[in-house]
Design a protein around this motif. Structure first.
Motif, PDB file in Angstrom:
ATOM      1  N   ILE A  51      34.530  48.628  42.326  1.00  0.00           N
ATOM      2  CA  ILE A  51      33.139  47.823  42.534  1.00  0.00           C
ATOM      3  C   ILE A  51      33.514  47.086  42.630  1.00  0.00           C
ATOM      4  O   ILE A  51      32.817  46.859  41.266  1.00  0.00           O
ATOM      5  CB  ILE A  51      31.838  48.876  42.470  1.00  0.00           C
ATOM      6  N   PRO A  52      33.505  45.912  43.250  1.00  0.00           N
ATOM      7  CA  PRO A  52      32.766  44.257  42.906  1.00  0.00           C
ATOM      8  C   PRO A  52      31.247  44.215  42.689  1.00  0.00           C
ATOM      9  O   PRO A  52      30.411  44.202  43.735  1.00  0.00           O
ATOM     10  CB  PRO A  52      33.639  43.678  44.559  1.00  0.00           C
ATOM     11  N   ILE A  53      31.107  44.253  41.624  1.00  0.00           N
ATOM     12  CA  ILE A  53      29.987  44.033  40.981  1.00  0.00           C
ATOM     13  C   ILE A  53      30.216  41.854  40.765  1.00  0.00           C
ATOM     14  O   ILE A  53      28.396  41.806  40.955  1.00  0.00           O
ATOM     15  CB  ILE A  53      29.980  44.230  39.474  1.00  0.00           C
ATOM     16  N   GLY A  54      30.929  41.349  40.223  1.00  0.00           N
ATOM     17  CA  GLY A  54      31.351  39.949  40.294  1.00  0.00           C
ATOM     18  C   GLY A  54      32.329  39.696  40.810  1.00  0.00           C
ATOM     19  O   GLY A  54      32.977  40.057  41.965  1.00  0.00           O
ATOM     20  N   SER A  55      32.450  38.184  40.500  1.00  0.00           N
ATOM     21  CA  SER A  55      34.335  37.976  41.155  1.00  0.00           C
ATOM     22  C   SER A  55      34.366  36.871  40.209  1.00  0.00           C
ATOM     23  O   SER A  55      33.709  36.845  38.647  1.00  0.00           O
ATOM     24  CB  SER A  55      33.503  36.880  42.067  1.00  0.00           C
ATOM     25  N   GLU A  56      35.638  36.558  40.249  1.00  0.00           N
ATOM     26  CA  GLU A  56      36.301  35.690  39.074  1.00  0.00           C
ATOM     27  C   GLU A  56      35.406  33.680  38.645  1.00  0.00           C
ATOM     28  O   GLU A  56      35.515  34.002  37.527  1.00  0.00           O
ATOM     29  CB  GLU A  56      37.630  34.987  39.674  1.00  0.00           C
ATOM     30  N   ASP A  57      35.336  33.927  39.848  1.00  0.00           N
ATOM     31  CA  ASP A  57      33.924  31.980  39.582  1.00  0.00           C
ATOM     32  C   ASP A  57      32.588  32.193  39.628  1.00  0.00           C
ATOM     33  O   ASP A  57      31.955  32.181  38.278  1.00  0.00           O
ATOM     34  CB  ASP A  57      33.863  32.049  40.888  1.00  0.00           C
TER      35      ASP A  57
END
Length: 674
Positions: free
Chosen positions: A66-72
């Motif tokens: 589940i993508p909660i945030g991102s690398e940035d």
């Protein structure tokens, strides 16, 4: 003095992990009577969950993410910490309801192998689901230092030690001062009485699983920046944690916590001492790994009989042992099939066939010791490795010829087996599993990974030869020669037939008597201590022969050939095949690491990376649903079919036909009470 104190305080981070794991083990044991070898693996999943959230922003699940945030814009520290701890709690609940609750009344062996299987499963799942090579643990605790007596001390290490102490105190308060905690302790003494007064032992145990999972996840995540990310370390931190928990007889949170912190500091001090000029070369590596084994052996040997056991409503016996019988026609048929497999294959496939033959012998050592004698051992590959490294020195350094070199190396492995078996004179069951696993880790760290002991000309092994005939494994580009393959088959066949004779004779009857009831065996004149040591000696000798054959098949050894993880996977395969039968050992050889099953999975199905998780899942399913293993299931099916056929032929016809008796193979109904 300043350096001594600095290293002692540096060890507090690892010591805090030991302390919390030990407190969690004490709590789980009090609630369920189970020694949870997978406790460190719960923290492993939490650590990598937090690392992924704070690096890529993804919440990694066993299936999907589940993508909660991102690398940035990764997840912030506190939400990531909460999610990581929650993930450990979820695994703890799964462990209770899906693994250990169904095994509540199962014999100790089933509980131990299920616990080991869960440990292997979580570790393999972490390796598959997370990018373990690129993830880093980011700092959570303050980066401050203080000076004390000339030592620079990290504030984070002190905080970790303080958290470990607080967690131990909270565990103590829960079990001593709360109504649910007192009920849990009472249920440990008498489960039926707890049910009669309205408490559900399952629900009480679930609460303990939740709080121990949370504590394990929390301390692992907080300490991860200091001790780094490593699949193996977190998994096997459970061994030193068990060492200190056993010092408190699996009842004292205070002793477990204090001893855990002390052990972490002591190991760090040993690391500092190895930098001194006067420190011996042979003790440069692995001594810290051996310390928990010594602690466990001393603690269990001195007070193993006083460690409390959990009261239960009953106990399920292990399946009957089928006495092996050497039948010429089936034996010749099996050998013909194996010879055909050798002659009709080449390259990787023939290597898989030869490896399967060797692994079957090592698995047979587990059948003999664990399935037949009832002594749970997790150190089979350690014995095999001891013989393999001894073979290197015997052939290269002293030019001992074949087969004398193999016999001498196997005798060295036998010595290790007897040493590890000595604690079995006082302890049994899960506690013995702890000893043997700790011994395997100690041997791997202090012997196999120690350049001062095993590093000799690259651990080369001279090819075997007999009467001038070269029996080496390679010939030019040929990966495995036919003559070496046949040599392996002859050695394993001879060893297997001898073991089967032992099992069917007076020695086997003595083993089964000890397996069933040690006091009853002693009452009829069997020397229980000698029988146990004989079992460990024979098992280690068989594993040693297997280790020598592995050495010959490689030509050069490394510690990676005999890791603890390989040994646990082989145990898993043996249990799936059937821990109480010779046929189970053969099945374990076929599906064991680098065997025919692995080659098929890797070469044909291209699923080699899933081997460990398949092995762990198979072990869990076998422990819960099919404790007799594949071989046992086929045997039971055959018995039922013969029983039906015998019943049908026993009926009389109108003319007054004769009845027939159904003759079943000899079996032993001994239960595994180890």
């Amino acid at each position: 003095m300043g350096q001594f104190l600095q290293f002692a305080f540096l060890g507090l981070a690892v010591g805090a992990v030991y302390a919390v794991l030990a407190s969690s083990l004490v709590g789980v044991y009090a609630a369920t009577g189970i020694i949870n070898f997978a406790q460190g693996a719960l923290g492993l999943w939490a650590v990598y969950t937090v690392a992924a959230l704070r690096t890529s922003g993804d919440l990694v699940l066993p299936i999907g993410r589940i993508p909660i945030g991102s690398e940035d814009s990764p997840v912030m520290m506190w939400p990531a910490l909460i999610i990581g701890v929650a993930s450990a709690i979820v695994w703890a609940i799964i462990a209770h309801y899906l693994v250990f609750r169904p095994l509540r009344q199962a014999p100790v062996l089933a509980q131990v192998v299920a616990s080991v299987g869960l440990m292997l499963f979580i570790q393999a799942l972490v390796h598959l689901r997370f990018d373990t090579d690129d993830l880093l643990a980011l700092r959570i605790l303050p980066d401050d230092t203080v000076e004390f007596a000339g030592a620079v001390i990290n504030v984070s290490d002190l905080i970790l030690a303080g958290i470990a102490i607080v967690i131990a105190a909270l565990f103590w308060a829960y079990f001593r001062l709360t109504r649910l905690g007192v009920a849990t302790r009472a249920g440990a003494e008498d489960e039926l009485a707890a049910r009669l007064v309205g408490y559900s032992p399952d629900r009480l145990a679930a609460i303990v699983w939740v709080i121990t999972g949370a504590a394990t996840g929390l301390i692992a995540v907080l300490a991860s920046f200091t001790i780094g990310l490593n699949l193996t370390n977190y998994t096997f931190y459970v061994i030193p944690a068990l060492a200190v928990a056993l010092l408190g007889r699996l009842t004292s949170f205070g002793i477990a916590c204090a001893a855990g912190l002390a052990l972490g500091s002591f190991q760090a001090v040993i690391t500092w001492l190895t930098t001194k000029d006067w420190w011996p070369d042979w003790a440069q590596a692995g001594l810290g790994d051996a310390v928990p084994f010594v602690i466990i052996v001393v603690a269990l040997f001195l007070m193993g009989g006083r460690i409390p056991s959990r009261g239960s409503l009953g106990e399920v016996k292990m399946p009957a042992v089928r006495i092996p019988q050497i039948r010429p026609i089936p034996t010749i048929a099996v050998l013909a099939v194996v010879v055909a497999a050798i002659l009709l294959t080449d390259g990787t496939w023939r290597f898989g066939v030869v490896t399967s033959i060797i692994l079957a012998l090592i698995a047979l050592s587990l059948v003999l010791l664990t399935g037949y004698l009832g002594q749970i051992s997790l150190a089979s590959m350690a014995f095999a490795g001891a013989a393999g490294f001894a073979l290197s020195k015997l052939t290269v350094n002293w030019n001992v010829p074949f087969p004398i070199d193999m016999l001498l190396a196997a005798l060295i492995a036998t010595g290790f087996g007897i040493l590890v078996g000595v604690p079995a004179l006082r302890i049994r069951g899960a506690q013995l599993a702890v000893v043997t696993l700790a011994a395997a880790i100690a041997i791997q760290g202090f012997v196999f990974n120690n350049p001062g002991i095993t590093a000799y000309e690259g651990n080369l092994i001279t090819d075997p030869s007999l009467f001038g005939l070269d029996l080496g494994v390679r010939d030019g580009t040929n990966l495995v020669t036919i003559r070496f393959s046949l040599l392996v088959l002859v050695v394993v066949t001879i060893a297997t037939l001898i073991v089967m004779r032992f099992m069917a004779g007076s020695t086997g009857r003595a083993f089964l008597a000890v397996r069933s009831n040690e006091r009853a065996a002693a009452a009829v004149g069997i020397n229980v201590a000698s029988t146990k040591l004989l079992g460990f000696a024979l098992s280690a000798f068989l594993a040693g022969i297997g280790g020598c054959l592995i050495g010959y098949s490689r030509g050069q050894l490394s510690a990676g050939s005999f890791t603890v993880m390989v040994g646990l996977v082989l145990l898993a395969m043996t249990y799936v095949g059937g821990i109480t039968s010779v046929s189970g050992a053969f099945i374990a050889g076929i599906v064991g690491p680098l065997g025919v099953g692995y080659v098929f999975l890797n070469q044909t199905l291209n699923l080699g990376e899933y081997y460990e998780i398949i092995a762990a899942a198979g072990l869990l399913l076998a422990a819960i649903l099919n404790p007799v293993g594949i071989a046992g299931a086929f045997t039971e099916l055959g018995d039922k079919l013969r029983a039906r056929r015998g019943h049908a032929t026993a009926t009389t016809d109108d003319d007054g036909g004769t009845s027939t008796s159904l003759v079943t193979p000899t079996t032993s109904k001994a239960g595994l009470n180890a």
